[in-house]
Scaffold this motif. Structure first.
Motif, PDB file in Angstrom:
ATOM      1  N   GLN A 182       0.821  -1.214   0.000  1.00  0.00           N
ATOM      2  CA  GLN A 182       0.000   0.000   0.000  1.00  0.00           C
ATOM      3  C   GLN A 182       0.861   1.274   0.000  1.00  0.00           C
ATOM      4  OE1 GLN A 182      -0.417  -2.492   2.337  1.00  0.00           O
ATOM      5  NE2 GLN A 182      -2.112  -3.459   1.219  1.00  0.00           N
ATOM      6  N   ASP A 183       2.135   1.187   0.322  1.00  0.00           N
ATOM      7  CA  ASP A 183       3.010   2.362   0.422  1.00  0.00           C
ATOM      8  C   ASP A 183       3.543   2.725  -0.963  1.00  0.00           C
ATOM      9  OD1 ASP A 183       4.496   4.405   1.386  1.00  0.00           O
ATOM     10  OD2 ASP A 183       5.887   3.168   2.542  1.00  0.00           O
ATOM     11  N   LYS A 184       3.055   3.840  -1.512  1.00  0.00           N
ATOM     12  CA  LYS A 184       3.444   4.235  -2.863  1.00  0.00           C
ATOM     13  C   LYS A 184       4.846   4.830  -2.935  1.00  0.00           C
ATOM     14  CE  LYS A 184       0.713   6.309  -5.676  1.00  0.00           C
ATOM     15  NZ  LYS A 184       0.833   5.463  -6.840  1.00  0.00           N
ATOM     16  N   SER A 185       5.296   5.487  -1.888  1.00  0.00           N
ATOM     17  CA  SER A 185       6.584   6.194  -1.951  1.00  0.00           C
ATOM     18  C   SER A 185       7.792   5.276  -1.749  1.00  0.00           C
ATOM     19  CB  SER A 185       6.616   7.331  -0.926  1.00  0.00           C
ATOM     20  OG  SER A 185       6.509   6.798   0.382  1.00  0.00           O
ATOM     21  N   LEU A 186       7.594   4.097  -1.183  1.00  0.00           N
ATOM     22  CA  LEU A 186       8.662   3.115  -0.935  1.00  0.00           C
ATOM     23  C   LEU A 186       9.885   3.746  -0.255  1.00  0.00           C
ATOM     24  CD1 LEU A 186       8.492   1.314  -4.384  1.00  0.00           C
ATOM     25  CD2 LEU A 186       7.625   0.431  -2.235  1.00  0.00           C
ATOM     26  N   PRO A 187       9.729   4.316   0.940  1.00  0.00           N
ATOM     27  CA  PRO A 187      10.853   5.019   1.578  1.00  0.00           C
ATOM     28  C   PRO A 187      12.014   4.099   1.962  1.00  0.00           C
ATOM     29  CG  PRO A 187       9.017   4.824   3.118  1.00  0.00           C
ATOM     30  CD  PRO A 187       8.529   4.340   1.782  1.00  0.00           C
ATOM     31  N   THR A 188      11.733   2.897   2.423  1.00  0.00           N
ATOM     32  CA  THR A 188      12.806   1.991   2.819  1.00  0.00           C
ATOM     33  C   THR A 188      13.625   1.562   1.604  1.00  0.00           C
ATOM     34  OG1 THR A 188      11.315   1.173   4.541  1.00  0.00           O
ATOM     35  CG2 THR A 188      13.310  -0.087   4.143  1.00  0.00           C
ATOM     36  N   LEU A 189      12.938   1.247   0.516  1.00  0.00           N
ATOM     37  CA  LEU A 189      13.634   0.872  -0.720  1.00  0.00           C
ATOM     38  C   LEU A 189      14.464   2.036  -1.244  1.00  0.00           C
ATOM     39  CD1 LEU A 189      14.017  -1.261  -2.990  1.00  0.00           C
ATOM     40  CD2 LEU A 189      12.120  -0.135  -4.160  1.00  0.00           C
ATOM     41  N   THR A 190      13.897   3.233  -1.223  1.00  0.00           N
ATOM     42  CA  THR A 190      14.621   4.411  -1.716  1.00  0.00           C
ATOM     43  C   THR A 190      15.879   4.670  -0.896  1.00  0.00           C
ATOM     44  OG1 THR A 190      12.516   5.376  -2.424  1.00  0.00           O
ATOM     45  CG2 THR A 190      14.400   6.862  -2.264  1.00  0.00           C
ATOM     46  N   ASN A 191      15.780   4.571   0.433  1.00  0.00           N
ATOM     47  CA  ASN A 191      16.949   4.795   1.295  1.00  0.00           C
ATOM     48  C   ASN A 191      18.022   3.721   1.075  1.00  0.00           C
ATOM     49  OD1 ASN A 191      15.795   7.068   2.432  1.00  0.00           O
ATOM     50  ND2 ASN A 191      14.864   5.943   4.129  1.00  0.00           N
ATOM     51  N   SER A 192      17.587   2.468   0.942  1.00  0.00           N
ATOM     52  CA  SER A 192      18.564   1.385   0.726  1.00  0.00           C
ATOM     53  C   SER A 192      19.300   1.557  -0.599  1.00  0.00           C
ATOM     54  CB  SER A 192      17.857   0.030   0.749  1.00  0.00           C
ATOM     55  OG  SER A 192      17.296  -0.206   2.003  1.00  0.00           O
ATOM     56  N   ILE A 193      18.571   1.906  -1.634  1.00  0.00           N
ATOM     57  CA  ILE A 193      19.200   2.098  -2.945  1.00  0.00           C
ATOM     58  C   ILE A 193      20.102   3.331  -2.936  1.00  0.00           C
ATOM     59  CG2 ILE A 193      18.723   2.622  -5.370  1.00  0.00           C
ATOM     60  CD1 ILE A 193      16.318   0.802  -5.176  1.00  0.00           C
TER      61      ILE A 193
ATOM     62  N   ASP B 241       6.035   3.168  -9.305  1.00  0.00           N
ATOM     63  CA  ASP B 241       6.473   3.503  -7.946  1.00  0.00           C
ATOM     64  C   ASP B 241       7.950   3.118  -7.747  1.00  0.00           C
ATOM     65  OD1 ASP B 241       3.933   4.401  -7.379  1.00  0.00           O
ATOM     66  OD2 ASP B 241       3.307   2.542  -6.355  1.00  0.00           O
ATOM     67  N   VAL B 242       8.322   1.913  -8.218  1.00  0.00           N
ATOM     68  CA  VAL B 242       9.713   1.470  -8.085  1.00  0.00           C
ATOM     69  C   VAL B 242      10.630   2.356  -8.926  1.00  0.00           C
ATOM     70  CG1 VAL B 242      11.294  -0.432  -8.574  1.00  0.00           C
ATOM     71  CG2 VAL B 242       9.090  -0.899  -7.497  1.00  0.00           C
ATOM     72  N   MET B 243      10.194   2.705 -10.123  1.00  0.00           N
ATOM     73  CA  MET B 243      11.020   3.583 -10.973  1.00  0.00           C
ATOM     74  C   MET B 243      11.186   4.968 -10.354  1.00  0.00           C
ATOM     75  SD  MET B 243       9.744   2.378 -14.752  1.00  0.00           S
ATOM     76  CE  MET B 243      10.589   3.697 -15.552  1.00  0.00           C
ATOM     77  N   ASN B 244      10.151   5.469  -9.676  1.00  0.00           N
ATOM     78  CA  ASN B 244      10.278   6.750  -8.975  1.00  0.00           C
ATOM     79  C   ASN B 244      11.281   6.650  -7.833  1.00  0.00           C
ATOM     80  OD1 ASN B 244       8.478   8.105 -10.632  1.00  0.00           O
ATOM     81  ND2 ASN B 244       6.706   7.647  -9.332  1.00  0.00           N
ATOM     82  N   ALA B 245      11.289   5.512  -7.129  1.00  0.00           N
ATOM     83  CA  ALA B 245      12.269   5.308  -6.052  1.00  0.00           C
ATOM     84  C   ALA B 245      13.683   5.277  -6.627  1.00  0.00           C
ATOM     85  CB  ALA B 245      11.958   4.014  -5.300  1.00  0.00           C
ATOM     86  N   LEU B 246      13.865   4.643  -7.784  1.00  0.00           N
ATOM     87  CA  LEU B 246      15.187   4.621  -8.432  1.00  0.00           C
ATOM     88  C   LEU B 246      15.601   6.016  -8.882  1.00  0.00           C
ATOM     89  CD1 LEU B 246      14.818   1.366 -10.558  1.00  0.00           C
ATOM     90  CD2 LEU B 246      16.164   1.678  -8.482  1.00  0.00           C
ATOM     91  N   ALA B 247      14.656   6.787  -9.376  1.00  0.00           N
ATOM     92  CA  ALA B 247      14.969   8.155  -9.797  1.00  0.00           C
ATOM     93  C   ALA B 247      15.349   9.020  -8.598  1.00  0.00           C
ATOM     94  CB  ALA B 247      13.772   8.762 -10.532  1.00  0.00           C
ATOM     95  N   ALA B 248      14.679   8.810  -7.465  1.00  0.00           N
ATOM     96  CA  ALA B 248      15.020   9.573  -6.255  1.00  0.00           C
ATOM     97  C   ALA B 248      16.431   9.228  -5.774  1.00  0.00           C
ATOM     98  CB  ALA B 248      14.003   9.293  -5.160  1.00  0.00           C
ATOM     99  N   ALA B 249      16.851   7.976  -6.001  1.00  0.00           N
ATOM    100  CA  ALA B 249      18.201   7.556  -5.602  1.00  0.00           C
ATOM    101  C   ALA B 249      19.232   7.852  -6.695  1.00  0.00           C
ATOM    102  CB  ALA B 249      18.201   6.067  -5.278  1.00  0.00           C
ATOM    103  N   LYS B 250      18.783   8.449  -7.802  1.00  0.00           N
ATOM    104  CA  LYS B 250      19.648   8.835  -8.930  1.00  0.00           C
ATOM    105  C   LYS B 250      20.329   7.631  -9.580  1.00  0.00           C
ATOM    106  CE  LYS B 250      20.363  13.386  -7.077  1.00  0.00           C
ATOM    107  NZ  LYS B 250      21.255  14.322  -6.443  1.00  0.00           N
ATOM    108  N   ILE B 251      19.553   6.568  -9.766  1.00  0.00           N
ATOM    109  CA  ILE B 251      20.020   5.377 -10.474  1.00  0.00           C
ATOM    110  C   ILE B 251      19.617   5.534 -11.939  1.00  0.00           C
ATOM    111  CG2 ILE B 251      19.838   2.875 -10.683  1.00  0.00           C
ATOM    112  CD1 ILE B 251      21.133   3.632  -8.109  1.00  0.00           C
ATOM    113  N   ALA B 252      20.588   5.395 -12.839  1.00  0.00           N
ATOM    114  CA  ALA B 252      20.305   5.594 -14.259  1.00  0.00           C
ATOM    115  C   ALA B 252      20.356   4.307 -15.072  1.00  0.00           C
ATOM    116  CB  ALA B 252      21.286   6.603 -14.843  1.00  0.00           C
ATOM    117  N   ASN B 253      21.052   3.288 -14.603  1.00  0.00           N
ATOM    118  CA  ASN B 253      21.212   2.049 -15.362  1.00  0.00           C
ATOM    119  C   ASN B 253      20.178   1.030 -14.914  1.00  0.00           C
ATOM    120  OD1 ASN B 253      23.524   3.111 -16.657  1.00  0.00           O
ATOM    121  ND2 ASN B 253      24.723   2.640 -14.840  1.00  0.00           N
ATOM    122  N   VAL B 254      19.062   0.946 -15.652  1.00  0.00           N
ATOM    123  CA  VAL B 254      17.952   0.077 -15.267  1.00  0.00           C
ATOM    124  C   VAL B 254      17.569  -0.785 -16.470  1.00  0.00           C
ATOM    125  CG1 VAL B 254      15.574  -0.002 -14.420  1.00  0.00           C
ATOM    126  CG2 VAL B 254      17.098   1.805 -13.657  1.00  0.00           C
TER     127      VAL B 254
END
Length: 155
Positions: A91-102, A133-146
């Motif tokens: 239910q969590d759209k922002s995925l804060p734990t995933l974003t912080n880990s990445i 949602d996962v792609m937004n978390a990757l963008a927040a972590a500045k990951i470009a190679n997906v």
């Protein structure tokens, strides 16, 4: 008979003149010299020879390590797994734990001079909203190679 001797004499004189001619050879030599003088300016001189000798390397000449590979799985229920570890709730759209880990993984890879490669594996029936949602978390972590894969056997 005198005419016959004159003809023979003329042939001897002509054969003497048909010998080795030096004047055209001088012209050929000058043309060859001109060619080599022009080509001498086009020669490139190497000023530096880059070699890697065995031994201890410094951080400036360190060869880049293999990239860090991360696999993020999204199943049909919206559960997100990173390297088989579950992150956040469906239910969590922002995925804060995933974003912080990445983001921590990206910082660590940047400090080592490495890249982070992320593969998103989704179930065939996964919701597009969760993938975004996962792609937004990757963008927040500045990951470009997906990269993406769909329909793995693990689900």
């Amino acid at each position: 008979m005198s005419n016959h001797r004159k003809g023979r004499r003329n042939l001897e004189v002509e054969s003497i003149n048909l010998g080795f001619q030096i004047a055209p050879m001088v012209d050929v030599i000058f043309v060859i010299m001109l060619y080599f003088m022009v080509m001498a300016a086009a020669v490139k001189v190497e000023h530096e020879l880059k070699t890697n000798l065995p031994g201890v390397s410094t951080s400036s000449d360190r060869i880049e390590d293999d990239p860090d590979e991360v696999i993020i799985e999204i199943d049909e229920d919206g559960i997100v797994l990173m390297n088989d570890e579950e992150f956040d709730t469906p239910q969590d759209k922002s995925l804060p734990t995933l974003t912080n880990s990445i983001a921590r993984l990206k910082e660590d890879a940047d400090s080592r001079g490495s890249k982070v490669l992320v593969t998103i594996q989704t179930a065939e029936q996964a919701k597009y909203e969760r993938i975004i949602d996962v792609m937004n978390a990757l963008a927040a972590a500045k990951i470009a190679n997906v990269t993406f894969t769909v329909g793995t056997e693990e689900f």
